[in-house]
Motif scaffolding. Structure first.
Motif, PDB file in Angstrom:
ATOM      1  N   UNK A  48       1.040  -1.284  -0.081  1.00  0.00           N
ATOM      2  CA  UNK A  48      -0.390  -0.123   0.362  1.00  0.00           C
ATOM      3  C   UNK A  48       0.652   1.235  -0.355  1.00  0.00           C
ATOM      4  N   UNK A  49       0.513   2.060  -1.305  1.00  0.00           N
ATOM      5  CA  UNK A  49       1.291   3.223  -1.189  1.00  0.00           C
ATOM      6  C   UNK A  49       0.158   4.389  -1.133  1.00  0.00           C
ATOM      7  N   UNK A  50       0.735   5.301  -0.173  1.00  0.00           N
ATOM      8  CA  UNK A  50       0.084   6.186   0.064  1.00  0.00           C
ATOM      9  C   UNK A  50       0.372   8.011  -0.303  1.00  0.00           C
ATOM     10  N   UNK A  51       0.205   8.480  -1.355  1.00  0.00           N
ATOM     11  CA  UNK A  51       0.960   9.491  -1.965  1.00  0.00           C
ATOM     12  C   UNK A  51       0.239  10.934  -1.537  1.00  0.00           C
ATOM     13  N   UNK A  52      -0.033  11.089  -1.319  1.00  0.00           N
ATOM     14  CA  UNK A  52      -1.079  12.878  -0.942  1.00  0.00           C
ATOM     15  C   UNK A  52      -0.565  13.992  -1.544  1.00  0.00           C
ATOM     16  N   UNK A  53      -0.411  13.887  -2.884  1.00  0.00           N
ATOM     17  CA  UNK A  53       0.975  15.262  -3.777  1.00  0.00           C
ATOM     18  C   UNK A  53      -0.133  16.344  -3.215  1.00  0.00           C
TER      19      UNK A  53
END
Length: 259
Positions: A162-167
């Motif tokens: 799981x990768x979260x990227x709140x860009x």
């Protein structure tokens, strides 16, 4: 306690300063201040436009108390929707990554919500990294300073479940339209997403497939109007995207899965 320092007095002063949730903010200030002098300073700082979380030094995020230093991006409540999906998708012992981690709020929630999770987080802003380390590393995660994937251990390639990227996804031309709390007190690099708001998303999408495990998921917050274009970017990299939305949280998230 003087009228100005009473709950009603604090609410009145915050409301006069334009704080929409004056009652809730007053409770937060009153519960944090150690005395009348500190309360007065906090009310003055909040009334001047400083984000509430920078005034008290913390944010309530998904039930966790997350430390937030001045000059660090404040975790948004709508992002709890994204992180909730991430927790649901992560099996016990999952390897998780939080890119553009800011204060480390998402990483902290993954550590709290996923049994045995191995969590790594990164951010390019030194102040954010300093803050995130206090929120993440005591819970068992690791935080790295650098640009997106660059500082991550190479051994994570092909292993991330799981990768979260709140860009950042605000178009450059719209940054000036943001509330002063964000525009004046949060780093521009955490807000400005380039001409169409998708510049950083494209960079993450280009590299994410090589870091994700087969069946791994990348979750990225965006706006409703950008969701279709964001999904197309992710699809072009070989990932399988789907868009999930919540009216309650006023949130839009693209979940992209590596086949």
């Amino acid at each position: 306690m003087s009228d100005a320092g009473s709950r009603a007095g604090v609410v009145e002063r915050l409301r006069a300063a334009g704080c929409v949730f004056a009652e809730e903010e007053a409770e937060m200030l009153l519960s944090t201040a150690t005395g009348p002098a500190e309360l007065e300073l906090m009310v003055e700082r909040r009334s001047s436009g400083l984000p509430l979380e920078h005034v008290v030094g913390w944010a309530d995020f998904a039930g966790l108390r997350i430390e937030v230093d001045a000059g660090v991006f404040v975790p948004r409540r709508r992002t709890e929707f994204l992180v909730g999906h991430a927790v649901e998708l992560a099996p016990p012992g999952a390897v998780c990554v939080d890119l553009c981690c800011g204060s480390g709020a998402a990483a902290a929630v993954l550590l709290a919500g996923v049994e045995g999770a191995e969590v790594h987080a990164s951010d390019i802003e030194p102040a954010a990294v300093h803050c995130a380390r206090r929120n993440v590393e005591p819970r068992g995660g690791r935080v790295y300073e650098g640009d997106l994937f660059a500082p991550l251990p190479s051994g994570l390639r092909g292993r991330v479940a799981v990768m979260v990227a709140n860009v950042p996804y605000v178009p450059t031309g719209e940054v000036e339209l943001l509330p002063p709390e964000a525009r004046d007190h949060e780093p521009l690099v955490t807000l400005d997403g380039g001409a169409d708001g998708l510049a950083v998303l494209r960079r993450v999408a280009a590299e994410a497939p090589e870091w994700l495990a087969p069946g791994g998921h990348l979750l990225m917050e965006t706006s409703e109007r950008q969701a279709e274009a964001a999904a197309a970017v992710l699809s072009a990299t070989g990932l399988a995207p789907r868009v999930v939305t919540s009216e309650e949280w006023w949130a839009t998230v693209v979940v992209a899965t590596r086949p």
